[in-house]
Every structure is written in C-alpha cells, then in structure tokens.
Design a protein around this motif. Structure first.
Motif, mmCIF file in Angstrom:
data_model
loop_
_atom_site.group_PDB
_atom_site.id
_atom_site.type_symbol
_atom_site.label_atom_id
_atom_site.label_comp_id
_atom_site.label_asym_id
_atom_site.label_seq_id
_atom_site.Cartn_x
_atom_site.Cartn_y
_atom_site.Cartn_z
ATOM 1 N N THR A 4 -4.053 -48.297 -56.361
ATOM 2 C CA THR A 4 -3.665 -47.677 -55.084
ATOM 3 C C THR A 4 -2.268 -48.099 -54.622
ATOM 4 O OG1 THR A 4 -4.750 -49.468 -53.860
ATOM 5 C CG2 THR A 4 -6.062 -47.498 -54.317
ATOM 6 N N ASP A 5 -1.468 -48.636 -55.522
ATOM 7 C CA ASP A 5 -0.182 -49.203 -55.115
ATOM 8 C C ASP A 5 1.016 -48.321 -55.433
ATOM 9 O OD1 ASP A 5 -0.826 -49.685 -57.775
ATOM 10 O OD2 ASP A 5 0.241 -51.588 -57.883
ATOM 11 N N ASP A 50 -3.551 -45.571 -51.196
ATOM 12 C CA ASP A 50 -4.003 -46.336 -50.023
ATOM 13 C C ASP A 50 -5.450 -46.762 -50.251
ATOM 14 O OD1 ASP A 50 -3.659 -47.073 -47.027
ATOM 15 O OD2 ASP A 50 -5.501 -45.879 -47.070
ATOM 16 N N ALA A 51 -5.693 -48.065 -50.201
ATOM 17 C CA ALA A 51 -7.025 -48.586 -50.509
ATOM 18 C C ALA A 51 -8.082 -48.090 -49.522
ATOM 19 C CB ALA A 51 -6.996 -50.113 -50.539
ATOM 20 N N GLU A 52 -7.758 -48.051 -48.253
ATOM 21 C CA GLU A 52 -8.746 -47.589 -47.281
ATOM 22 C C GLU A 52 -9.110 -46.130 -47.523
ATOM 23 O OE1 GLU A 52 -9.563 -47.123 -42.466
ATOM 24 O OE2 GLU A 52 -7.782 -48.212 -43.166
ATOM 25 N N TYR A 81 -11.378 -45.940 -50.571
ATOM 26 C CA TYR A 81 -12.714 -46.446 -50.223
ATOM 27 C C TYR A 81 -13.526 -45.354 -49.523
ATOM 28 C CZ TYR A 81 -16.252 -49.603 -48.209
ATOM 29 O OH TYR A 81 -17.432 -50.219 -47.852
ATOM 30 N N LEU A 88 -15.232 -52.515 -46.854
ATOM 31 C CA LEU A 88 -13.844 -52.064 -46.872
ATOM 32 C C LEU A 88 -12.903 -53.255 -47.007
ATOM 33 C CD1 LEU A 88 -11.524 -50.069 -46.561
ATOM 34 C CD2 LEU A 88 -11.871 -50.158 -44.079
ATOM 35 N N GLU A 89 -13.139 -54.306 -46.255
ATOM 36 C CA GLU A 89 -12.266 -55.479 -46.294
ATOM 37 C C GLU A 89 -12.279 -56.121 -47.681
ATOM 38 O OE1 GLU A 89 -14.536 -54.829 -43.945
ATOM 39 O OE2 GLU A 89 -13.082 -54.204 -42.391
ATOM 40 N N GLN A 114 -10.246 -53.807 -50.021
ATOM 41 C CA GLN A 114 -8.808 -53.955 -49.789
ATOM 42 C C GLN A 114 -8.286 -55.245 -50.420
ATOM 43 O OE1 GLN A 114 -9.088 -53.459 -45.471
ATOM 44 N NE2 GLN A 114 -7.820 -51.612 -45.609
ATOM 45 N N SER A 115 -9.043 -56.311 -50.301
ATOM 46 C CA SER A 115 -8.641 -57.584 -50.904
ATOM 47 C C SER A 115 -8.603 -57.485 -52.426
ATOM 48 C CB SER A 115 -9.607 -58.691 -50.479
ATOM 49 O OG SER A 115 -9.267 -59.923 -51.087
ATOM 50 N N GLU A 142 -5.519 -55.481 -53.405
ATOM 51 C CA GLU A 142 -4.280 -56.208 -53.122
ATOM 52 C C GLU A 142 -4.009 -57.320 -54.124
ATOM 53 O OE1 GLU A 142 -4.715 -57.597 -49.152
ATOM 54 O OE2 GLU A 142 -4.474 -55.601 -48.246
#
Length: 249
Positions: free
Chosen positions: A140-141, A146-148, A151, A197-198, A201-202, A205
C-alpha cells in the motif's frame, strides 16, 4: 462456461480466460504482454474470438498486453473508469455489470493497493487483483495506496461475499492457485477476521519492502494500456519480451 487460469512466471501473474460458448467470445482478465502468443493460442484452440481485455488496476510489476491484443486481435480494452485512460474503449464502474454473452462480471471498487483498483465477481468466484492475495495482500506504499482503504475494501466488501466464493488473485509466489473467502477470513496473516485496523496499519508500515524494480517502467506503460519503454535496461527486458515458454495454470 469456459474458464482457464494462466500463469506468467516472470512476474508471477495469473491471467484468467473466460469464454461464452453461445457467442464464441472470450475475455482475458489481467493479460501480460510477454504472454501474448500463449493467450492468443489458447483462445484459438477453444475456437473463440477475443472480444475484450479487462484489467483490475494499473499494474506496477508487469506490462498489460491490452493494447497489443487490440492491435493483433481487435479486442477492446476495458479498465476502471476512475483511471480515465485515453486508450480505454470501455470504462468500468461499480454497480454496472459488464456482460459479454453469458459472461457477466460485477465490478467492485476495492481501493487501497491503488486508488483505482477493482475486483470482479464472476458467478461463484471473484478476481481480486492485488487487493486480496492468498494469505496476503498487495502493498500500500505506492500509487496512492492506503492501508485503511485496503482494510475496508477487504473487510467490508470482499469478506461480505459468501464464504464459499472462490478467490482468484492476480499473483501468487508460492505456486498456490485458488483460495476461498472463508479460508482468507481464517488464514490470511494480514487480514484475517481477528486483525484490527490498527494492527493492519502497523503490519503494512513495517513490511520494509524494497522499491519495486519495474514500477518506473510499468506504471507509465500501463497508463497507455501497455507500452514497453524503449529505454528498458537489459536486466529488465524479460518483462517485455515474448517468452518461448510460459507456465500455465
């Protein structure tokens, strides 16, 4: 219904061939430029005519063969309308079925890997592109990823499909060919039913993935529906040259 899963080993890409026996028309989903002759031969062996090519998104790891197939076979180019590509013959939108004879694809906007990414429901299966891979997902980079968004695309759209729907991704790097929605809910290391979600995202990242070696050539080429650059380094030429051998799924 005619259905074939075809594998291109340089980029580990799956291309899907769909055929309508009533009209003799065929559709290719995510075709790859260095497998043109294989794909045309497969269509010919089935006694069919290639009517359309359909891409899930603007790819960063291979060049689509959509333009070359239009030139060679007269097929029309279908891409997500949100991409606004000048070379597109038909722009696809969520909620508007794409039909060719008995073939019906139901487009589903699944952003996150790229902002213009689409998946396509076909009968009891879904072509997930890079949004949902077997026990994984696309990165997603890049390309407004976008990770969110990814998801929510997976959890709220793809995982809302029936559990027994077959998942056919655009890639696999471990010789796996198909999964199911239920299996991905249970076993996907990044996006199973327990991942928040958190946490996702981690995970995204901290992948620490290298810069994609072909992206600077693939993205501009695919924005033109499949143009191989003239300045391609020798070490990357296998991504654009016709291959004498290509594995088939």
């Amino acid at each position: 219904m005619i259905f074939r899963q075809l594998f291109e080993p340089v980029s580990s890409t799956y291309t899907y061939l769909l055929g309508c026996e009533d009209t003799g028309q065929a559709v290719l989903v995510d075709p790859v430029i260095n497998s043109i002759e294989r794909d045309l031969e497969e269509v010919s062996k089935l006694g069919m005519t290639l009517a359309y090519t359909v891409d899930t998104h603007i790819h960063a790891d291979h060049i689509t063969s959509a333009l070359e197939l239009r030139n060679k076979a007269g097929s029309k180019i279908v891409t997500p309308a949100i991409e606004r590509l000048d070379c597109t013959d038909l722009g696809i939108e969520e909620g508007v079925p794409f039909e060719v004879g008995s073939i019906r694809l139901d487009p589903m906007h699944t952003p996150g890997h790229t902002d213009g990414h689409f998946a396509y429901v076909f009968q009891d299966r879904i072509f997930t592109g890079d949004a949902l891979l077997i026990e994984g997902c696309g990165r997603t980079d890049f390309q407004n990823g976008d990770a969110e968004s990814l998801y929510r695309s997976v959890k709220e759209k793809l995982f809302a499909l029936p559990d027994d729907y077959l998942v056919y991704p655009a890639h696999d790097y471990k010789q796996r060919r198909v999964s199911t929605i239920a299996q991905e809910k249970d076993r996907n290391e990044r996006l199973n039913r327990e991942i928040t979600l958190e946490e996702f995202q981690s995970i995204m990242e901290n992948l620490n993935l290298p810069y994609p070696k072909f992206i600077d050539y693939a993205v501009p080429g695919n924005k033109q529906c499949g143009i191989c650059p003239t300045d391609l380094p020798d070490k990357l030429k296998e991504y654009c040259e016709q291959m004498s051998f290509s594995q088939q799924g």
